[in-house]
Design a protein around this motif. Structure first.
Motif, PDB file in Angstrom:
ATOM      1  N   LEU A  77     -18.475  -3.316 -10.085  1.00 52.06           N
ATOM      2  CA  LEU A  77     -18.831  -3.452  -8.675  1.00 52.06           C
ATOM      3  C   LEU A  77     -18.869  -2.083  -8.006  1.00 52.06           C
ATOM      4  CD1 LEU A  77     -16.610  -6.487  -7.536  1.00 52.06           C
ATOM      5  CD2 LEU A  77     -19.107  -6.436  -7.605  1.00 52.06           C
ATOM      6  N   PRO A  78     -19.809  -1.862  -7.099  1.00 50.20           N
ATOM      7  CA  PRO A  78     -19.803  -0.586  -6.378  1.00 50.20           C
ATOM      8  C   PRO A  78     -18.544  -0.460  -5.519  1.00 50.20           C
ATOM      9  CG  PRO A  78     -21.419  -2.103  -5.434  1.00 50.20           C
ATOM     10  CD  PRO A  78     -20.939  -2.720  -6.703  1.00 50.20           C
ATOM     11  N   LEU A  79     -17.904   0.692  -5.613  1.00 53.09           N
ATOM     12  CA  LEU A  79     -16.650   0.916  -4.890  1.00 53.09           C
ATOM     13  C   LEU A  79     -16.841   1.902  -3.755  1.00 53.09           C
ATOM     14  CD1 LEU A  79     -14.188   1.287  -7.919  1.00 53.09           C
ATOM     15  CD2 LEU A  79     -14.689  -0.771  -6.587  1.00 53.09           C
ATOM     16  N   ASN A  80     -16.141   1.664  -2.672  1.00 57.39           N
ATOM     17  CA  ASN A  80     -16.128   2.593  -1.545  1.00 57.39           C
ATOM     18  C   ASN A  80     -15.017   3.618  -1.826  1.00 57.39           C
ATOM     19  OD1 ASN A  80     -15.761   3.951   0.875  1.00 57.39           O
ATOM     20  ND2 ASN A  80     -16.193   2.146   2.136  1.00 57.39           N
ATOM     21  N   LEU A  81     -15.410   4.719  -2.451  1.00 58.54           N
ATOM     22  CA  LEU A  81     -14.410   5.699  -2.871  1.00 58.54           C
ATOM     23  C   LEU A  81     -13.693   6.327  -1.686  1.00 58.54           C
ATOM     24  CD1 LEU A  81     -16.220   7.480  -5.850  1.00 58.54           C
ATOM     25  CD2 LEU A  81     -14.527   5.650  -5.916  1.00 58.54           C
ATOM     26  N   ALA A  82     -14.402   6.509  -0.581  1.00 61.26           N
ATOM     27  CA  ALA A  82     -13.756   7.102   0.605  1.00 61.26           C
ATOM     28  C   ALA A  82     -12.641   6.189   1.120  1.00 61.26           C
ATOM     29  CB  ALA A  82     -14.792   7.344   1.693  1.00 61.26           C
ATOM     30  N   ALA A  83     -12.890   4.877   1.119  1.00 57.69           N
ATOM     31  CA  ALA A  83     -11.868   3.924   1.573  1.00 57.69           C
ATOM     32  C   ALA A  83     -10.674   3.918   0.622  1.00 57.69           C
ATOM     33  CB  ALA A  83     -12.469   2.524   1.685  1.00 57.69           C
ATOM     34  N   LEU A  84     -10.953   3.975  -0.684  1.00 55.65           N
ATOM     35  CA  LEU A  84      -9.856   3.995  -1.652  1.00 55.65           C
ATOM     36  C   LEU A  84      -9.009   5.252  -1.503  1.00 55.65           C
ATOM     37  CD1 LEU A  84     -11.565   2.604  -4.904  1.00 55.65           C
ATOM     38  CD2 LEU A  84     -10.011   1.422  -3.350  1.00 55.65           C
ATOM     39  N   ARG A  85      -9.673   6.390  -1.263  1.00 55.55           N
ATOM     40  CA  ARG A  85      -8.923   7.639  -1.064  1.00 55.55           C
ATOM     41  C   ARG A  85      -8.064   7.553   0.208  1.00 55.55           C
ATOM     42  NH1 ARG A  85     -10.518   8.279  -5.462  1.00 55.55           N
ATOM     43  NH2 ARG A  85     -11.897   9.871  -6.339  1.00 55.55           N
ATOM     44  N   ALA A  86      -8.617   6.920   1.242  1.00 54.85           N
ATOM     45  CA  ALA A  86      -7.854   6.762   2.483  1.00 54.85           C
ATOM     46  C   ALA A  86      -6.629   5.881   2.257  1.00 54.85           C
ATOM     47  CB  ALA A  86      -8.750   6.166   3.573  1.00 54.85           C
ATOM     48  N   HIS A  87      -6.790   4.837   1.444  1.00 56.13           N
ATOM     49  CA  HIS A  87      -5.645   3.993   1.105  1.00 56.13           C
ATOM     50  C   HIS A  87      -4.600   4.800   0.327  1.00 56.13           C
ATOM     51  CE1 HIS A  87      -7.645   0.649   2.780  1.00 56.13           C
ATOM     52  NE2 HIS A  87      -8.319   0.234   1.713  1.00 56.13           N
ATOM     53  N   GLN A  88      -5.075   5.579  -0.635  1.00 57.02           N
ATOM     54  CA  GLN A  88      -4.158   6.352  -1.459  1.00 57.02           C
ATOM     55  C   GLN A  88      -3.361   7.353  -0.620  1.00 57.02           C
ATOM     56  OE1 GLN A  88      -6.028   8.346  -4.756  1.00 57.02           O
ATOM     57  NE2 GLN A  88      -4.087   8.774  -5.774  1.00 57.02           N
ATOM     58  N   ALA A  89      -3.976   7.843   0.425  1.00 50.66           N
ATOM     59  CA  ALA A  89      -3.291   8.801   1.298  1.00 50.66           C
ATOM     60  C   ALA A  89      -2.124   8.162   2.048  1.00 50.66           C
ATOM     61  CB  ALA A  89      -4.287   9.398   2.290  1.00 50.66           C
ATOM     62  N   GLN A  90      -2.098   6.826   2.088  1.00 49.42           N
ATOM     63  CA  GLN A  90      -1.007   6.125   2.778  1.00 49.42           C
ATOM     64  C   GLN A  90       0.074   5.638   1.821  1.00 49.42           C
ATOM     65  OE1 GLN A  90      -2.072   3.502   6.162  1.00 49.42           O
ATOM     66  NE2 GLN A  90      -4.188   3.735   5.455  1.00 49.42           N
ATOM     67  N   GLU A  91       0.130   6.238   0.649  1.00 48.32           N
ATOM     68  CA  GLU A  91       1.101   5.807  -0.368  1.00 48.32           C
ATOM     69  C   GLU A  91       2.526   5.787   0.172  1.00 48.32           C
ATOM     70  OE1 GLU A  91       3.016   7.825  -4.272  1.00 48.32           O
ATOM     71  OE2 GLU A  91       0.823   7.713  -4.268  1.00 48.32           O
ATOM     72  N   ASN A  92       2.904   6.826   0.913  1.00 47.67           N
ATOM     73  CA  ASN A  92       4.282   6.874   1.423  1.00 47.67           C
ATOM     74  C   ASN A  92       4.557   5.768   2.432  1.00 47.67           C
ATOM     75  OD1 ASN A  92       5.015   9.024  -0.170  1.00 47.67           O
ATOM     76  ND2 ASN A  92       5.851  10.233   1.514  1.00 47.67           N
ATOM     77  N   ARG A  93       3.540   5.368   3.187  1.00 43.32           N
ATOM     78  CA  ARG A  93       3.747   4.264   4.133  1.00 43.32           C
ATOM     79  C   ARG A  93       3.989   2.960   3.383  1.00 43.32           C
ATOM     80  NH1 ARG A  93      -0.740   5.072   9.006  1.00 43.32           N
ATOM     81  NH2 ARG A  93       0.264   6.893   9.985  1.00 43.32           N
ATOM     82  N   VAL A  94       3.257   2.763   2.288  1.00 41.29           N
ATOM     83  CA  VAL A  94       3.456   1.558   1.478  1.00 41.29           C
ATOM     84  C   VAL A  94       4.888   1.541   0.934  1.00 41.29           C
ATOM     85  CG1 VAL A  94       2.685   0.260  -0.540  1.00 41.29           C
ATOM     86  CG2 VAL A  94       1.009   1.484   0.861  1.00 41.29           C
ATOM     87  N   VAL A  95       5.331   2.674   0.415  1.00 41.40           N
ATOM     88  CA  VAL A  95       6.688   2.781  -0.118  1.00 41.40           C
ATOM     89  C   VAL A  95       7.719   2.541   0.991  1.00 41.40           C
ATOM     90  CG1 VAL A  95       8.357   4.377  -1.131  1.00 41.40           C
ATOM     91  CG2 VAL A  95       6.020   4.297  -2.014  1.00 41.40           C
ATOM     92  N   THR A  96       7.439   3.048   2.172  1.00 44.25           N
ATOM     93  CA  THR A  96       8.364   2.877   3.295  1.00 44.25           C
ATOM     94  C   THR A  96       8.489   1.418   3.694  1.00 44.25           C
ATOM     95  OG1 THR A  96       7.873   5.090   4.130  1.00 44.25           O
ATOM     96  CG2 THR A  96       8.790   3.508   5.701  1.00 44.25           C
ATOM     97  N   PHE A  97       7.364   0.710   3.802  1.00 44.55           N
ATOM     98  CA  PHE A  97       7.419  -0.707   4.189  1.00 44.55           C
ATOM     99  C   PHE A  97       8.159  -1.504   3.129  1.00 44.55           C
ATOM    100  CE2 PHE A  97       6.168  -5.024   4.946  1.00 44.55           C
ATOM    101  CZ  PHE A  97       6.005  -5.106   6.323  1.00 44.55           C
ATOM    102  N   PHE A  98       7.888  -1.209   1.865  1.00 43.31           N
ATOM    103  CA  PHE A  98       8.587  -1.919   0.784  1.00 43.31           C
ATOM    104  C   PHE A  98      10.093  -1.644   0.855  1.00 43.31           C
ATOM    105  CE2 PHE A  98      10.053  -2.455  -3.634  1.00 43.31           C
ATOM    106  CZ  PHE A  98       9.614  -3.760  -3.862  1.00 43.31           C
ATOM    107  N   SER A  99      10.469  -0.428   1.203  1.00 47.49           N
ATOM    108  CA  SER A  99      11.890  -0.070   1.325  1.00 47.49           C
ATOM    109  C   SER A  99      12.547  -0.840   2.462  1.00 47.49           C
ATOM    110  CB  SER A  99      12.047   1.430   1.540  1.00 47.49           C
ATOM    111  OG  SER A  99      11.535   2.159   0.439  1.00 47.49           O
ATOM    112  N   LEU A 100      11.822  -1.043   3.556  1.00 49.01           N
ATOM    113  CA  LEU A 100      12.357  -1.835   4.665  1.00 49.01           C
ATOM    114  C   LEU A 100      12.650  -3.273   4.222  1.00 49.01           C
ATOM    115  CD1 LEU A 100      10.238  -0.890   7.821  1.00 49.01           C
ATOM    116  CD2 LEU A 100      12.729  -0.830   7.645  1.00 49.01           C
ATOM    117  N   ALA A 101      11.698  -3.854   3.495  1.00 49.96           N
ATOM    118  CA  ALA A 101      11.905  -5.220   3.003  1.00 49.96           C
ATOM    119  C   ALA A 101      13.075  -5.266   2.028  1.00 49.96           C
ATOM    120  CB  ALA A 101      10.634  -5.725   2.334  1.00 49.96           C
ATOM    121  N   LEU A 102      13.193  -4.220   1.220  1.00 43.91           N
ATOM    122  CA  LEU A 102      14.275  -4.173   0.239  1.00 43.91           C
ATOM    123  C   LEU A 102      15.634  -4.028   0.917  1.00 43.91           C
ATOM    124  CD1 LEU A 102      13.875  -4.393  -2.785  1.00 43.91           C
ATOM    125  CD2 LEU A 102      14.142  -1.926  -2.970  1.00 43.91           C
ATOM    126  N   LEU A 103      15.668  -3.323   2.036  1.00 41.19           N
ATOM    127  CA  LEU A 103      16.899  -3.179   2.808  1.00 41.19           C
ATOM    128  C   LEU A 103      17.406  -4.542   3.289  1.00 41.19           C
ATOM    129  CD1 LEU A 103      18.943  -1.313   4.352  1.00 41.19           C
ATOM    130  CD2 LEU A 103      17.292  -1.321   6.237  1.00 41.19           C
TER     131      LEU A 103
END
Length: 475
Positions: A389-415
Motif C-alpha cells: 500500500l502507498p504510505l504517507n512517509l511524512a506522517a509516519l516520520r511525524a508519528h515517530q518524532a512523538q516516540e517519547n510522548r507514547v512512552v510517557t502516556f504508557f508510563s502514566l497508565a503503568l503508574l
C-alpha cells in the motif's frame, strides 16, 4: 515504588482503602481505559490536561522512571526540571500511597550473583530444566508453604494448576511434604512425571557421590492428577486424601503458583467451603481472564461500592511488569519504540480498512532495527492487508518524532495499573474476612524477577505472632 502493606491494615482500613481505590480509578479511568496502540488514532496525548503535557513533554525515559514511576537509579538524586502541576503530583502521590507494596519485607543477598541462571539457594538437581525466575518462585513459595503447613498441622499439600510440576517436585522431594498436583493438560502431567523420575535418579546419584548427604526417610514424589478444575463447582478430586491420616481425616493446604484467571478464585472458594482445607497460599495472575461476573468482585463490600467495575482493559493493564519497564526506561534502549511503531501501524490499518480495529499483530523480530516504514509493511502483511500500500512517509516520520510522548502516556497508565491489582487482591482479602477467616497478603518474590509477587495466605484459625515466620527468608 512505594506502597502500603496489606498486613498492617485493620479490617476497617481495608474497607476504606477499597472505597478510595474505586474513587481514584473512576477519576483516572480515561488513562486506564486507553489502548496505547490508539495513541495517534484517538489523540491520547490531547486527552491529558495541558499542564500535564507541559510538565511531561520532553522528559527522557530515565527521567520518567525516576520522576514519574519513582524508581531512580541507586544513588541518583531526584531533581525536577520544572514545577509540576498539583494535579499531576497528586496522581503520583496517590498511586504510591494506595497500591500494595511489592517490596519483600526481608533483605538477603541476591541468589543469582554468582551465576545469573542458577539460584545459589537451590541444589543443582532442583535447578535443572527450571528457568531462573521459576527457581526463585518455587523456592520462596515452597518454603512459605512448608512453614504454613507446619503451623496449621496440614497433612497434604494440593498444588492446583501445577503445569510441569516444578513447585510440586521441590515441595515433595526437596522439603518432604506430601503433595498432590492437579493439572488439566495431560501433556504437561506426562512431562512432570518424566521430570520426577529424572530428579529422583539425580538425587540418588548425588547421595552416592556425597557421603554427607543423608536421606532420613523414603522420598515421596508428587501424586499427579489430570483434572480440569471448574471454577464454578467444587472438585472432589482436589479434596481426596492421598493416604489416611492417623488423626482420622486429611487437613489440606491449597496452593497455586500464578494460578491463571478464575483458577485462583476456585482456590478461594474451595478454602471457604471445604472443612478439610485449613490453609491457602495462592499467587494469582492473568486478571484479564477473570469471569465477569463471577471472578470479580467476590466480596459484598466491594460489590456494593459505586465504580467497582474493572473492565477487561483495566484488568489486562494490571498484569504489566512495572519494575521491568522502569528498568527499560533507565536503559533508554531502542526497544522502547515498539509501542510508537505499533500505534503508527494502527493509523495505516484504519485508513486501509476502517472496520479493522486493534488486530493482533504477530511478533515482528528485531523491531528496534527497522525503519518505521519497514515495520508498517511487515505489520500490514501480518494482518492480511497489502504490504505494498502507498504510505504517507511524512506522517509516519511525524508519528515517530512523538516516540517519547507514547512512552510517557504508557508510563502514566503503568503508574496507575498497580491500583487495579490492589483492588482485585483487596476484594479477595475482604471476601475471606467477611466469612470469618484470617487472610493476609505478603510480597514474597523479588518484583524484578516476578512482577506478580503477592501471595494470599489464609487460615481458618488465627496464627498470631507465629505468622511472622512466613515473611522471613530461610538461611
Amino acid at each position: 515504588m512505594p506502597g502500603v502493606s496489606a498486613r498492617g491494615l485493620s479490617y476497617e482500613e481495608r474497607r476504606q482503602l477499597a472505597v478510595n481505590l474505586t474513587r481514584v480509578l473512576a477519576l483516572y479511568r480515561s488513562i486506564l481505559d486507553a489502548y496505547i496502540i490508539e495513541f495517534f488514532t484517538d489523540n491520547l496525548w490531547g486527552t491529558l490536561p495541558c499542564s500535564w503535557q507541559e510538565a511531561l513533554d520532553g522528559l527522557s525515559p530515565p527521567q520518567l522512571a525516576t520522576l514519574l514511576l519513582g524508581m531512580p537509579r541507586e544513588g541518583e538524586v531526584v531533581r525536577y526540571r520544572s514545577v509540576w502541576p498539583l494535579t499531576l503530583l497528586a496522581l503520583k502521590s496517590t498511586a504510591y500511597a494506595l497500591a500494595f507494596t511489592r517490596t519483600p519485607g526481608f533483605q538477603s543477598p541476591s541468589e543469582f550473583l554468582e551465576n545469573p541462571s542458577q539460584s545459589s539457594r537451590l541444589t543443582a538437581p532442583f535447578r535443572k530444566h527450571v528457568r531462573p525466575k521459576k527457581q526463585h518462585e518455587i523456592r520462596r513459595l515452597g518454603e512459605l508453604v512448608k512453614k504454613l503447613s507446619d503451623l496449621t498441622g496440614c497433612t497434604q499439600i494440593v498444588d492446583v494448576g501445577s503445569g510441569q510440576g516444578h513447585l510440586s517436585r521441590f515441595m515433595s522431594l526437596g522439603l518432604g511434604l506430601m503433595v498432590k498436583s492437579i493439572e488439566g493438560d495431560q501433556r504437561l502431567v506426562e512431562r512432570a512425571q518424566r521430570l520426577d523420575q529424572e530428579l529422583l535418579q539425580a538425587l540418588e546419584k548425588e547421595e552416592k557421590r556425597n557421603a554427607q548427604v543423608v536421606q532420613t526417610g523414603p522420598r515421596h514424589s508428587p501424586h499427579h492428577v489430570v483434572r480440569w478444575v471448574d471454577p464454578t463447582a467444587l472438585c472432589e478430586e482436589l479434596l481426596l486424601p492421598l493416604e489416611n491420616s492417623p488423626q482420622g481425616g486429611a487437613r489440606l493446604l491449597l496452593t497455586g503458583l500464578h494460578a491463571c484467571g478464575d483458577l485462583s478464585v476456585a482456590l478461594l472458594r474451595h478454602f471457604s467451603c471445604c472443612p478439610e482445607v485449613v490453609a491457602l497460599a495462592s499467587v494469582g495472575c492473568c486478571y484479564m481472564k477473570l469471569s465477569d461476573p463471577g471472578g470479580y468482585p467476590l466480596s459484598q463490600w466491594v460489590a456494593g461500592l459505586p465504580g467497582y467495575e474493572l473492565p477487561y482493559r483495566l484488568r489486562e493493564g494490571a498484569c504489566h511488569a512495572l519494575e521491568e519497564y522502569a528498568e527499560r526506561l533507565q536503559k533508554a534502549g531502542p526497544g522502547l519504540r515498539t509501542h510508537c511503531y505499533r500505534a503508527a501501524l494502527e493509523t495505516v490499518i484504519r485508513c486501509a480498512q476502517p472496520t479493522l480495529r486493534r488486530p493482533g499483530v504477530q511478533g515482528i523480530p528485531r523491531v528496534h532495527e527497522l525503519k518505521i516504514e519497514e515495520y508498517v509493511r511487515r505489520g500490514l502483511q501480518r494482518v492480511g492487508l497489502d504490504p505494498q500500500l502507498p504510505l504517507n512517509l511524512a506522517a509516519l516520520r511525524a508519528h515517530q518524532a512523538q516516540e517519547n510522548r507514547v512512552v510517557t502516556f504508557f508510563s502514566l497508565a503503568l503508574l496507575l495499573a498497580p491500583l487495579v491489582e490492589t483492588l482485585i487482591l483487596l476484594d479477595r482479602l475482604l471476601y475471606l474476612q467477611e466469612q470469618g477467616f484470617h487472610a493476609e497478603l505478603l510480597p514474597i518474590f523479588s518484583p524484578e524477577l516476578s512482577p506478580r509477587n503477592l501471595v494470599l495466605v489464609a487460615t481458618k484459625r488465627p496464627l498470631g505472632q507465629a505468622f511472622s515466620v512466613l515473611e522471613t527468608e530461610d538461611s
